[in-house]
Design a protein around this motif. Sequence first.
Motif, PDB file in Angstrom:
ATOM      1  N   LYS A 179       0.868  -1.210  -0.055  1.00 14.55           N
ATOM      2  CA  LYS A 179      -0.064  -0.050   0.002  1.00 14.55           C
ATOM      3  C   LYS A 179       0.851   1.272  -0.077  1.00 14.55           C
ATOM      4  CE  LYS A 179      -2.342  -0.793   3.834  1.00 14.55           C
ATOM      5  NZ  LYS A 179      -1.489  -2.059   4.375  1.00 14.55           N
ATOM      6  N   ALA A 180       0.113   2.316  -0.347  1.00 16.45           N
ATOM      7  CA  ALA A 180       1.107   3.591  -0.253  1.00 16.45           C
ATOM      8  C   ALA A 180       1.474   4.168   1.081  1.00 16.45           C
ATOM      9  CB  ALA A 180       0.195   4.738  -1.247  1.00 16.45           C
ATOM     10  N   ALA A 181       0.680   3.958   2.259  1.00 15.08           N
ATOM     11  CA  ALA A 181       0.975   4.155   3.416  1.00 15.08           C
ATOM     12  C   ALA A 181       1.048   2.936   4.322  1.00 15.08           C
ATOM     13  CB  ALA A 181      -0.045   5.284   3.802  1.00 15.08           C
ATOM     14  N   GLY A 182       1.468   3.536   5.748  1.00 18.64           N
ATOM     15  CA  GLY A 182       1.633   2.564   6.597  1.00 18.64           C
ATOM     16  C   GLY A 182       2.833   1.962   7.003  1.00 18.64           C
ATOM     17  N   ILE A 183       3.244   0.999   7.891  1.00 17.10           N
ATOM     18  CA  ILE A 183       4.356   0.493   8.070  1.00 17.10           C
ATOM     19  C   ILE A 183       5.029  -0.427   6.904  1.00 17.10           C
ATOM     20  CG2 ILE A 183       4.041   0.346  10.584  1.00 17.10           C
ATOM     21  CD1 ILE A 183       3.124  -2.678  10.369  1.00 17.10           C
ATOM     22  N   ASN A 184       6.114  -0.148   6.551  1.00 15.21           N
ATOM     23  CA  ASN A 184       6.891  -0.823   5.369  1.00 15.21           C
ATOM     24  C   ASN A 184       7.123  -2.327   5.523  1.00 15.21           C
ATOM     25  OD1 ASN A 184       7.899  -0.710   2.905  1.00 15.21           O
ATOM     26  ND2 ASN A 184       9.937  -0.682   3.765  1.00 15.21           N
ATOM     27  N   LEU A 185       8.046  -2.892   6.505  1.00 18.89           N
ATOM     28  CA  LEU A 185       8.264  -4.013   6.613  1.00 18.89           C
ATOM     29  C   LEU A 185       7.976  -4.649   7.700  1.00 18.89           C
ATOM     30  CD1 LEU A 185      11.901  -4.055   5.059  1.00 18.89           C
ATOM     31  CD2 LEU A 185       9.784  -5.144   3.918  1.00 18.89           C
ATOM     32  N   ILE A 186       7.842  -5.713   7.990  1.00 21.23           N
ATOM     33  CA  ILE A 186       7.635  -6.797   9.229  1.00 21.23           C
ATOM     34  C   ILE A 186       8.089  -8.033   9.137  1.00 21.23           C
ATOM     35  CG2 ILE A 186       6.029  -7.748  10.893  1.00 21.23           C
ATOM     36  CD1 ILE A 186       3.710  -6.153   9.631  1.00 21.23           C
ATOM     37  N   CYS A 187       8.862  -8.321  10.363  1.00 16.22           N
ATOM     38  CA  CYS A 187       9.846  -9.561  10.239  1.00 16.22           C
ATOM     39  C   CYS A 187       9.097 -10.466  11.441  1.00 16.22           C
ATOM     40  CB  CYS A 187      11.371  -9.397  10.408  1.00 16.22           C
ATOM     41  SG  CYS A 187      11.937  -8.491   9.053  1.00 16.22           S
ATOM     42  N   ALA A 188       9.174 -11.751  11.319  1.00 12.14           N
ATOM     43  CA  ALA A 188       8.941 -12.700  12.340  1.00 12.14           C
ATOM     44  C   ALA A 188       9.471 -13.953  12.117  1.00 12.14           C
ATOM     45  CB  ALA A 188       7.425 -12.873  12.572  1.00 12.14           C
ATOM     46  N   ALA A 189       9.435 -14.893  13.126  1.00 17.23           N
ATOM     47  CA  ALA A 189      10.125 -15.904  12.985  1.00 17.23           C
ATOM     48  C   ALA A 189       9.386 -17.244  13.527  1.00 17.23           C
ATOM     49  CB  ALA A 189      11.378 -16.014  13.977  1.00 17.23           C
ATOM     50  N   GLY A 190       9.752 -18.348  13.061  1.00 16.11           N
ATOM     51  CA  GLY A 190       8.913 -19.752  13.737  1.00 16.11           C
ATOM     52  C   GLY A 190       9.967 -20.732  13.763  1.00 16.11           C
ATOM     53  N   ALA A 191       9.945 -21.744  14.780  1.00 19.20           N
ATOM     54  CA  ALA A 191      10.535 -22.839  14.681  1.00 19.20           C
ATOM     55  C   ALA A 191       9.784 -24.172  15.096  1.00 19.20           C
ATOM     56  CB  ALA A 191      11.879 -22.955  15.575  1.00 19.20           C
ATOM     57  N   HIS A 192       9.986 -25.142  14.525  1.00 18.87           N
ATOM     58  CA  HIS A 192       9.110 -26.269  14.768  1.00 18.87           C
ATOM     59  C   HIS A 192       9.424 -27.763  14.146  1.00 18.87           C
ATOM     60  CE1 HIS A 192       5.559 -28.827  15.154  1.00 18.87           C
ATOM     61  NE2 HIS A 192       4.850 -27.898  16.233  1.00 18.87           N
TER      62      HIS A 192
ATOM     63  N   LEU B  95      -2.002  -4.311  10.345  1.00 24.00           N
ATOM     64  CA  LEU B  95      -2.845  -3.110  10.522  1.00 24.00           C
ATOM     65  C   LEU B  95      -3.067  -2.378  11.626  1.00 24.00           C
ATOM     66  CD1 LEU B  95      -5.692  -4.848   8.686  1.00 24.00           C
ATOM     67  CD2 LEU B  95      -4.171  -3.228   7.448  1.00 24.00           C
ATOM     68  N   ASN B  96      -2.558  -2.708  12.814  1.00 20.85           N
ATOM     69  CA  ASN B  96      -2.591  -2.298  14.108  1.00 20.85           C
ATOM     70  C   ASN B  96      -1.717  -1.053  14.381  1.00 20.85           C
ATOM     71  OD1 ASN B  96      -4.824  -3.826  15.624  1.00 20.85           O
ATOM     72  ND2 ASN B  96      -3.802  -5.470  14.936  1.00 20.85           N
ATOM     73  N   LEU B  97      -0.418  -1.108  13.618  1.00 16.60           N
ATOM     74  CA  LEU B  97       0.418  -0.097  14.067  1.00 16.60           C
ATOM     75  C   LEU B  97       0.605   1.068  13.209  1.00 16.60           C
ATOM     76  CD1 LEU B  97       3.211  -2.746  15.131  1.00 16.60           C
ATOM     77  CD2 LEU B  97       1.702  -1.366  16.518  1.00 16.60           C
ATOM     78  N   ASP B  98      -0.192   1.355  12.119  1.00 14.83           N
ATOM     79  CA  ASP B  98       0.009   1.994  11.009  1.00 14.83           C
ATOM     80  C   ASP B  98      -0.089   3.829  11.731  1.00 14.83           C
ATOM     81  OD1 ASP B  98       0.410   0.395   9.144  1.00 14.83           O
ATOM     82  OD2 ASP B  98      -1.596   0.523   8.204  1.00 14.83           O
ATOM     83  N   LYS B  99      -1.421   3.746  12.554  1.00 11.00           N
ATOM     84  CA  LYS B  99      -1.366   5.113  13.315  1.00 11.00           C
ATOM     85  C   LYS B  99      -0.327   5.555  14.147  1.00 11.00           C
ATOM     86  CE  LYS B  99      -6.534   5.466  12.956  1.00 11.00           C
ATOM     87  NZ  LYS B  99      -7.841   5.302  13.845  1.00 11.00           N
ATOM     88  N   LYS B 100       0.246   4.586  14.975  1.00 10.36           N
ATOM     89  CA  LYS B 100       1.254   4.844  15.794  1.00 10.36           C
ATOM     90  C   LYS B 100       2.570   5.385  14.851  1.00 10.36           C
ATOM     91  CE  LYS B 100       3.813   3.180  19.780  1.00 10.36           C
ATOM     92  NZ  LYS B 100       3.613   2.343  20.855  1.00 10.36           N
ATOM     93  N   PHE B 101       2.717   4.452  13.791  1.00 11.79           N
ATOM     94  CA  PHE B 101       3.960   4.680  12.823  1.00 11.79           C
ATOM     95  C   PHE B 101       3.846   6.230  12.558  1.00 11.79           C
ATOM     96  CE2 PHE B 101       5.498   4.664   8.518  1.00 11.79           C
ATOM     97  CZ  PHE B 101       6.866   4.746   8.755  1.00 11.79           C
ATOM     98  N   GLU B 102       2.674   6.661  11.784  1.00 11.11           N
ATOM     99  CA  GLU B 102       2.570   7.961  11.360  1.00 11.11           C
ATOM    100  C   GLU B 102       2.912   8.895  12.335  1.00 11.11           C
ATOM    101  OE1 GLU B 102       2.937   8.330   8.019  1.00 11.11           O
ATOM    102  OE2 GLU B 102       2.179   6.430   7.448  1.00 11.11           O
ATOM    103  N   ALA B 103       2.303   8.594  13.399  1.00  9.26           N
ATOM    104  CA  ALA B 103       2.226   9.866  14.677  1.00  9.26           C
ATOM    105  C   ALA B 103       3.750   9.949  15.201  1.00  9.26           C
ATOM    106  CB  ALA B 103       1.463   9.246  15.822  1.00  9.26           C
ATOM    107  N   ASN B 104       4.625   8.982  14.952  1.00  5.90           N
ATOM    108  CA  ASN B 104       5.959   8.803  15.620  1.00  5.90           C
ATOM    109  C   ASN B 104       7.059   8.482  14.442  1.00  5.90           C
ATOM    110  OD1 ASN B 104       5.491   8.831  18.600  1.00  5.90           O
ATOM    111  ND2 ASN B 104       3.920   7.425  17.603  1.00  5.90           N
ATOM    112  N   ARG B 105       6.575   8.920  13.070  1.00  8.36           N
ATOM    113  CA  ARG B 105       7.663   8.996  12.104  1.00  8.36           C
ATOM    114  C   ARG B 105       8.928   9.346  12.328  1.00  8.36           C
ATOM    115  NH1 ARG B 105       7.339   7.740   6.282  1.00  8.36           N
ATOM    116  NH2 ARG B 105       5.315   7.197   6.586  1.00  8.36           N
ATOM    117  N   GLU B 106       8.930  10.664  12.857  1.00  8.20           N
ATOM    118  CA  GLU B 106      10.126  11.513  13.069  1.00  8.20           C
ATOM    119  C   GLU B 106      10.936  10.638  14.161  1.00  8.20           C
ATOM    120  OE1 GLU B 106      13.017  13.826  12.426  1.00  8.20           O
ATOM    121  OE2 GLU B 106      11.281  13.658  11.137  1.00  8.20           O
ATOM    122  N   ARG B 107      10.499  10.396  15.102  1.00  6.08           N
ATOM    123  CA  ARG B 107      11.047   9.832  16.390  1.00  6.08           C
ATOM    124  C   ARG B 107      11.710   8.558  15.536  1.00  6.08           C
ATOM    125  NH1 ARG B 107       8.921   5.859  19.827  1.00  6.08           N
ATOM    126  NH2 ARG B 107      10.565   5.427  21.689  1.00  6.08           N
TER     127      ARG B 107
END
Length: 646
Positions: A458-471, A490-502
């Motif tokens: 998408k054009a906006a929101g967080i860019n990358l997410i990483c995660a891991a699993g082992a089994h 989808l949960n962190l987009d607002k927080k990301f935009e509000a704190n982008r400079e940080r």
Amino acid sequence: MNNIVAVLGEGRLADRVCDELADRCRIVRRASAREGVPGGAGLALVLHDAWHPAAHREAEELLRSAGIAWLRGFVAFGEGVAGPLVRPGASGCSLCADTRRLLAGRDRRQMWMLEQRLTEAEGISHDPWASHAGLRLLARLLAEEALTVLAGQRSRLDGRMLHLDMRTLASANRLFLPDPLCPVCGRLPDDSPERARISLQPSPKFGKSCRTRSLQELAGFLSADYLDVKCGFLNGKMADLLSPFADVSVNLPLLDDDEAAAGRTHSYADSELTAIMEGLERYCGMAPRGRRTMVRDSYRNVAEHALDPVKVGVYTKEQYELPNFAFKPFHPDEPMEWVWGYSLLQQAPILVPQQLAYYGSGCGHGFVYETSNGCALGGSLEEAILYGIMEVVERDAFLLTWYARLPLPELDPSSAGDAELELMIGRLRAVAGFEVRLYNATMENGIPSIWALAKNRKAAGINLICAAGAHPDPIRAAKGAVHEISGMTLNLDKKFEANRERYRQMLLDPALVRGMEDHSMLYSLPEAEERLRFLLEPNRTLRTFRDEFGQRPAHPDLTDDLKDALQAFRQLKLDVIVVEQTTPELQRNGLHCVKVLIPGMLPMTFGYHMTRLTGLERVLTVPAKLGYVKEPLSFEQLNPYPHPFP
């Protein structure tokens, strides 16, 4: 039947209970327990028109020593409370009940302070919200329970409290769990080498799952025993309706803070159950509540049968010298608390620093900051150990990949031949707008590990997410990683935009990455994507699951999966140490919780200043062993940036 009832207390509630019992038993009345406990009483009732913590503590001491069961009734903030029934020699006293009730409350710190003040001031005479109708009903209920106890029958208030709304007269009978650390009735066994011993037993799997008990079985007690808004071990839940999958979080109330635990499955009912289990796991992992710590000594004095703390990874001299750094270098002559664990390689008990075994024990002191890494809960001890190992493996693989910038083989998700995995990835694409890429992060131990990376289209929101699993099953490892990703899409987009400079400042100065969330949010920046180029190179040849993992054995008994994993570490001469963290609250339902430590594996850390690599040579040697580089790396060659683990 002993029909003598001692009524201790004054006020309208005590008067009305006496009226209810007058024709059915012999009543001996005292203003308080200080006036003496009548000999030969079959039951004592401690009754007040308000909350009197001091009177309840006094009754606990005197009636317990006299061997008399007792039941309390009082009014607090417009709510009548009856119970618990306290039996001599049994766990679950009034202090336990108050502890659970206060912790579950929203204003627990203020209520805790109020309790102290009421104790010092001996309380107030009556609660202003106590209604006449409410007192009459509360008195009737208390009288009925008193007669039940005198008749030798099981009371509804055994291990429970009845709460009565003084305004509406609505009532609820609520379970509370005894506090294992209660100074009145807690009876924890002493920690010892004998209690630490582990003998692996058969642990048949339930159906096609890699668990030993079904969620349907666990549903019969998890919510009922552990989740209650008034006096529950866990005191709240919330469904996340935004995530692509069914996410539910529950709240573990602590005196100073709240600890959230999440469950992610394909149904909200199942997610609630997994969230509860996550909450129980966190509670067990914070502090020793199953055994009483008995050893305080220096490493030099116990080294013959103790884990060398340096082998788990420590900080550099420069880190320890940072201003206001909360930890100090390990010294072999410095006394510390130790708990007994069990070495599955040596097959012998071993002492483990308590701050490594319980991650809440080293806050603000000690030689390292430990996390919940390696903590796991299971329906059997063997299940808990297996999943504790998998968590250590998952995070070690993730960190080793990051520090060595390993160009992992990328997997073709469709090659797994698993419709559920394909649907999960498709849903993230359609609902959240993220493309998911999977990589084989299996290290030299051979246990399937997956690095999952989600890229926002998408054009906006967080860019990358990483995660891991082992089994043991690589497809289950992949699903676990995708589930982890889904909770952040989808949960962190607002927080990301509000704190982008940080986050931009963190990109320039890694020292600003201080907390867990900072790691993932930093890589929400498009500008940070370059740091993951070693995985994101275009036009890579996709590998199939069969190419990478072959045909793996499907054991009907989970213990066989565990033994396979232990054999892999035995061949690598890496020890697997288990500390059982199971508390009485879990024992009541046959659940187990452990902490697994594998010295030499990379521990998950949060906060750039908390990176722990000193003493962990595997990060330098494994890349060459797996053929990614020709010769061992140096520490100077390692990735200098904060890791992106969420």
